[in-house]
Scaffold this active site. Sequence first.
Site, PDB file in Angstrom:
ATOM      1  N   THR A 232       1.749   6.894 -11.981  1.00  0.00           N
ATOM      2  CA  THR A 232       2.389   7.879 -11.454  1.00  0.00           C
ATOM      3  C   THR A 232       2.959   9.025 -12.038  1.00  0.00           C
ATOM      4  O   THR A 232       3.897  10.103 -11.868  1.00  0.00           O
ATOM      5  CB  THR A 232       3.622   7.238 -10.771  1.00  0.00           C
ATOM      6  OG1 THR A 232       4.500   6.415 -11.524  1.00  0.00           O
ATOM      7  CG2 THR A 232       3.381   6.632  -9.420  1.00  0.00           C
TER       8      THR A 232
ATOM      9  N   HIS B 218     -14.716  -3.197  13.724  1.00  0.00           N
ATOM     10  CA  HIS B 218     -13.480  -2.771  13.389  1.00  0.00           C
ATOM     11  C   HIS B 218     -13.145  -1.593  14.079  1.00  0.00           C
ATOM     12  O   HIS B 218     -12.020  -1.463  14.423  1.00  0.00           O
ATOM     13  CB  HIS B 218     -13.601  -2.590  11.685  1.00  0.00           C
ATOM     14  CG  HIS B 218     -13.416  -3.784  10.820  1.00  0.00           C
ATOM     15  ND1 HIS B 218     -12.653  -4.836  10.936  1.00  0.00           N
ATOM     16  CD2 HIS B 218     -14.329  -4.148   9.773  1.00  0.00           C
ATOM     17  CE1 HIS B 218     -12.683  -5.488  10.048  1.00  0.00           C
ATOM     18  NE2 HIS B 218     -13.986  -5.424   9.412  1.00  0.00           N
TER      19      HIS B 218
ATOM     20  N   GLU C  89     -18.873  -3.471  11.000  1.00  0.00           N
ATOM     21  CA  GLU C  89     -17.910  -2.328  10.863  1.00  0.00           C
ATOM     22  C   GLU C  89     -17.767  -1.605  12.206  1.00  0.00           C
ATOM     23  O   GLU C  89     -16.568  -1.190  12.405  1.00  0.00           O
ATOM     24  CB  GLU C  89     -18.787  -1.187   9.996  1.00  0.00           C
ATOM     25  CG  GLU C  89     -18.949  -1.579   8.484  1.00  0.00           C
ATOM     26  CD  GLU C  89     -17.627  -2.258   7.942  1.00  0.00           C
ATOM     27  OE1 GLU C  89     -16.503  -1.755   8.391  1.00  0.00           O
ATOM     28  OE2 GLU C  89     -17.844  -3.131   7.078  1.00  0.00           O
TER      29      GLU C  89
ATOM     30  N   LYS D 132       4.559   8.544 -15.484  1.00  0.00           N
ATOM     31  CA  LYS D 132       5.789   8.324 -16.583  1.00  0.00           C
ATOM     32  C   LYS D 132       5.514   8.988 -17.842  1.00  0.00           C
ATOM     33  O   LYS D 132       6.388   9.686 -18.226  1.00  0.00           O
ATOM     34  CB  LYS D 132       6.159   7.029 -16.148  1.00  0.00           C
ATOM     35  CG  LYS D 132       6.294   6.304 -14.799  1.00  0.00           C
ATOM     36  CD  LYS D 132       6.967   5.138 -14.977  1.00  0.00           C
ATOM     37  CE  LYS D 132       5.694   4.183 -15.249  1.00  0.00           C
ATOM     38  NZ  LYS D 132       4.638   4.163 -14.631  1.00  0.00           N
ATOM     39  N   THR D 133       4.385   8.616 -18.365  1.00  0.00           N
ATOM     40  CA  THR D 133       4.121   8.857 -19.673  1.00  0.00           C
ATOM     41  C   THR D 133       4.187  10.560 -19.995  1.00  0.00           C
ATOM     42  O   THR D 133       4.442  11.196 -20.548  1.00  0.00           O
ATOM     43  CB  THR D 133       2.919   8.502 -20.178  1.00  0.00           C
ATOM     44  OG1 THR D 133       2.987   7.121 -20.061  1.00  0.00           O
ATOM     45  CG2 THR D 133       2.615   8.619 -21.585  1.00  0.00           C
TER      46      THR D 133
ATOM     47  N   ASP E 126     -11.470  -8.912   4.602  1.00  0.00           N
ATOM     48  CA  ASP E 126     -10.708  -8.987   5.722  1.00  0.00           C
ATOM     49  C   ASP E 126      -9.678 -10.010   6.170  1.00  0.00           C
ATOM     50  O   ASP E 126      -8.482  -9.765   6.335  1.00  0.00           O
ATOM     51  CB  ASP E 126     -11.420  -8.836   7.009  1.00  0.00           C
ATOM     52  CG  ASP E 126     -12.555  -7.657   7.046  1.00  0.00           C
ATOM     53  OD1 ASP E 126     -12.302  -6.613   6.418  1.00  0.00           O
ATOM     54  OD2 ASP E 126     -13.630  -7.792   7.685  1.00  0.00           O
TER      55      ASP E 126
ATOM     56  N   PRO F  55       2.237   2.098 -11.849  1.00  0.00           N
ATOM     57  CA  PRO F  55       1.419   2.633 -12.813  1.00  0.00           C
ATOM     58  C   PRO F  55       0.773   3.780 -12.344  1.00  0.00           C
ATOM     59  O   PRO F  55       0.316   3.955 -11.059  1.00  0.00           O
ATOM     60  CB  PRO F  55       0.193   1.342 -12.989  1.00  0.00           C
ATOM     61  CG  PRO F  55       0.889   0.368 -12.405  1.00  0.00           C
ATOM     62  CD  PRO F  55       1.890   0.568 -11.383  1.00  0.00           C
TER      63      PRO F  55
HETATM   64  P1  ADP Z   1       2.055   6.076 -16.082  1.00  0.00           P
HETATM   65  O1  ADP Z   1       2.663   6.444 -17.451  1.00  0.00           O
HETATM   66  O2  ADP Z   1       2.956   6.303 -15.031  1.00  0.00           O
HETATM   67  O3  ADP Z   1       1.256   4.985 -15.911  1.00  0.00           O
HETATM   68  P2  ADP Z   1       0.481   8.528 -16.811  1.00  0.00           P
HETATM   69  O4  ADP Z   1       1.489   9.481 -17.071  1.00  0.00           O
HETATM   70  O5  ADP Z   1      -0.132   7.910 -17.809  1.00  0.00           O
HETATM   71  O6  ADP Z   1       1.170   7.486 -15.659  1.00  0.00           O
HETATM   72  O7  ADP Z   1      -0.338   9.257 -15.929  1.00  0.00           O
HETATM   73  C1  ADP Z   1      -1.785   9.216 -15.820  1.00  0.00           C
HETATM   74  C2  ADP Z   1      -2.548  10.406 -15.602  1.00  0.00           C
HETATM   75  O8  ADP Z   1      -2.245  10.733 -14.042  1.00  0.00           O
HETATM   76  C3  ADP Z   1      -1.758  11.641 -16.169  1.00  0.00           C
HETATM   77  O9  ADP Z   1      -2.285  12.005 -17.562  1.00  0.00           O
HETATM   78  C4  ADP Z   1      -1.907  12.807 -15.165  1.00  0.00           C
HETATM   79  O10 ADP Z   1      -3.492  13.349 -15.506  1.00  0.00           O
HETATM   80  C5  ADP Z   1      -2.304  12.158 -13.789  1.00  0.00           C
HETATM   81  N1  ADP Z   1      -0.946  12.209 -13.415  1.00  0.00           N
HETATM   82  C6  ADP Z   1      -0.249  11.295 -12.695  1.00  0.00           C
HETATM   83  N2  ADP Z   1       0.872  11.790 -12.082  1.00  0.00           N
HETATM   84  C7  ADP Z   1       0.696  13.071 -12.045  1.00  0.00           C
HETATM   85  C8  ADP Z   1       1.486  14.155 -11.268  1.00  0.00           C
HETATM   86  N3  ADP Z   1       2.641  13.765 -10.763  1.00  0.00           N
HETATM   87  N4  ADP Z   1       1.030  15.336 -11.458  1.00  0.00           N
HETATM   88  C9  ADP Z   1      -0.031  15.676 -12.291  1.00  0.00           C
HETATM   89  N5  ADP Z   1      -0.732  14.847 -12.791  1.00  0.00           N
HETATM   90  C10 ADP Z   1      -0.233  13.434 -12.716  1.00  0.00           C
HETATM   91 ZN    ZN Z   2     -14.526  -5.971   7.565  1.00  0.00          ZN
HETATM   92 MG    MG Z   3       2.090   5.095 -18.757  1.00  0.00          MG
END
Ligand code: ADP
Ligand code: ZN
Ligand code: MG
Length: 606
Positions: free
Chosen positions: A210, A433, A430, A212-213, A506, A208
Site C-alpha cells: 500500500t 455463475h 462459468e 508504506k515504504t 468456488d 502489503p
Molecule cells: P509497502 O511498503 O506498503 O508494502 P511499497 O511502499 O513497497 O509497499 O509499495 C510498492 C510499490 O507500489 C511502490 O514502489 C509504488 O510503485 C506502488 N505504490 C503503492 N502505493 C502507492 C501509492 N499510494 N501511490 C503510488 N504508488 C504506489
Molecule cells: Zn467456478
Molecule cells: Mg515495504
Amino acid sequence: MKTDPKNTRKPLAFYYLIAMIVIMLLNALVFPALMSPHVTEVGYSDFLTMIEENRVQEVAMDTDQIIFSAADEEGETAIFKTGLWPDDDLVNRLKDSGASFAAAIPTQDSPLLSFLTGWIFPILFFVLIGQLMSRMLSKKLGGNAMQFGKSNAKIYVESQTGKTFADVAGQDEAKEALNEIVDFLHNPQKYKEIGASLPKGALLVGPPGTGKTLLAKAVAGEAKVPFFSISGSEFVEMFVGMGAAKVRDLFKQAAEKAPCIVFIDEIDTIGKKRDGAHGMGGNDEREQTLNQLLTEMDGFDGAKGVVILAATNRPESLDKALLRPGRFDRRIPVELPDLQGRVAILNVHAKNVKMDENVDFDAIGRATSGASGAELANIINEAALRAVRLGRDTVSQSDLEESVETVIAGYQRKGAVISEKEKQIIAYHEIGHALVAARLKNAAPVHKITIIPRTSGALGYTMQVEEEERVLMSREDMLNQLITLTGGRAAEEVVFDSITSGASNDIEKATSIARAMITRYGMSEQFGMVALETVNNPYLSADTSLMCSQDTSARVDAEVQKMIAQAHDKAVKILTQDRELMDRLTKHLLDRETITGAEFMDLMKA
Ligand code: ADP
Ligand code: ZN
Ligand code: MG
C-alpha cells in the site's frame, strides 16, 4: 557508493607474496640462528683431537650425540657437538685428559631468550599476519564480515531517494500526519513556542503493497534532513549480539546528525511479541535487539529532533512495549486505496508510459476493487509489456484490461490442451455463475466471462464488478455471493448430471464466506450475535482462531454445510428454470471464449 581515494590499494595477492617471503626467510635464517647461537658441529676426529690436546672441559651424552664444551683455537670456551661412535675407551681417555662429566650442557645462553625465540616471536608473528589478512579481507567484502556491530544503515538524503509526496497517490491522511513531522523538523521553534512536543515515533500500518515504504522515502525527499533507513530483517544477522550492536550504532549515528529521521522498515521482524518461552531457541537474539531498541528509544528526548518512523503489516504481532506512550505512540494507517485512490495511483504510474488517448482509468479502477498500490503499478507495467509484445507503441485499453486479469488471475496459459468436451463443461460452469448472478436481486453485475485458461490454474473466470464502492456487506449480499459461487457446480449437475474438480476454488471461497457469516458477522439464526472466532490479523483475512467449545465448533460446521446446501439448491433451481437461456449463452461463450458484461446483458434480453 563512492570509493575513497585513499583506498587505492594493491591487490591482495601482493601482500600474500610479501608475507610468504618474509616467513620463509625467518624460517631459514633467523629462527635457527637465534635458537642455537653457539653450538658448533664438529667431526668425531676433531673431538678426538681435542681430547688429546686436553682442551675438552665438560662432556654430556645425549641419546644420539655428544655435547661438549672446549676451548677453541683462541682459547675461548665454546660449545660443540658431534655424533656417537662405538668407542669403549672413550670414558677413560676423557678422564685422563681432565674433562668432567656433566648431566647436560645447556646449548643456549639464556632460557628466556630461547623461550622468546622458540615460542613467543613466532606466535606474535602469526597473530600479526592473521590480523593483517583479516583486515584486508573485510575491506574486500565491503567492510561487513569482520566489523562486528557496525550498522549498515544507509543515509538517504533528499536527492537520493528521489521520491516526494507527489509520487504517492491518495493516502491523504497519512501524508498529512507525516507532513506534520516534516514540518516539525524544519521549524522546531514554531512548536516549541506553543509548548507542543512531537511524538517520538510513528508507525505506518497497513496491508502489503500500500505504499508504506514509498511514503517513508517520500518523507526523506520532503524533509531535507538526514534520513537513516534500515530494514528490520537487517538486524537479524548471522552472529548473536550483532542486532543489538547495530541498533546502538544506528542511534549513535542518528544522535550525531540530529535533527534527522530514522526509518525502520518491517519492524515486525524484530518487534514481535516476547513470549518468554524459548522453545525453539533462536528467540534470544531477536529479544536482545528489541530490548536494545526500546532502551535507545527511551534514551533520548524528542526535543533533540530525532523522529523514528517504522512500518509494518502485522501491527497485532508487535510487542506491546513498542506501542507504549513515548515510543511508537502514533499510528498512521495506510489502507488499501478506494476507487478514487486507485484511479489516482494508475495515473501516477501511467505518467511515464505512453498511453492511448482514450484509455479509461475509471473502468480499470472499478475492475480492481481490493487491489493494492503495488498491484496497480504492476498492472500498468504489464500493460506496457503487452503493448511492446504486440508491436504497438502506445498502451491501449485492452492491454490494461488484459493485465488486470494477468495480475489478478495469472498469465494466460497459451497452448494449454483442453478437449472440446472439457471446454464445454468449463463454459457451462462459468455461464452458471453468471446466469445465477444475473437472476439474483441486487447481486453485482457481471463484468466479463472468459474460458481462456490462466497459469494460476483457473480454467475460466467470471468477473463481477460492483456498481459503486462498497464498505459494508449486507447479509443479502453475502447470500447472493454464496449462491453465485455454487452456480458453477450447479450448472455442471443440471447439464451433465455429473460433477468435476473445477469447482474447488468456488467451494473454498463459499465455505469461508459462510463460516465468516456465522462466526464473525453474527448472521446466522442459530448462533446470533456471538463472536466465535477472532481475527488475529486484520490484513490477512485467513489468519483467525476459534474461540468456542468443541461442541459449538461442530455445530458451526453443520451450519456451514446447511447454508451452502441451501445456496446450492437455489442455484440449481434458477438454472433448471433457465435451461434454454443457459444453453444459448454457453454456445455464444464457446464461440467467442470471452464475452463482456454488456454483451451478456444483451443476450439475456434477446
Ligand atoms: P509497502 O511498503 O506498503 O508494502 P511499497 O511502499 O513497497 O509497499 O509499495 C510498492 C510499490 O507500489 C511502490 O514502489 C509504488 O510503485 C506502488 N505504490 C503503492 N502505493 C502507492 C501509492 N499510494 N501511490 C503510488 N504508488 C504506489
Ligand atoms: Zn467456478
Ligand atoms: Mg515495504
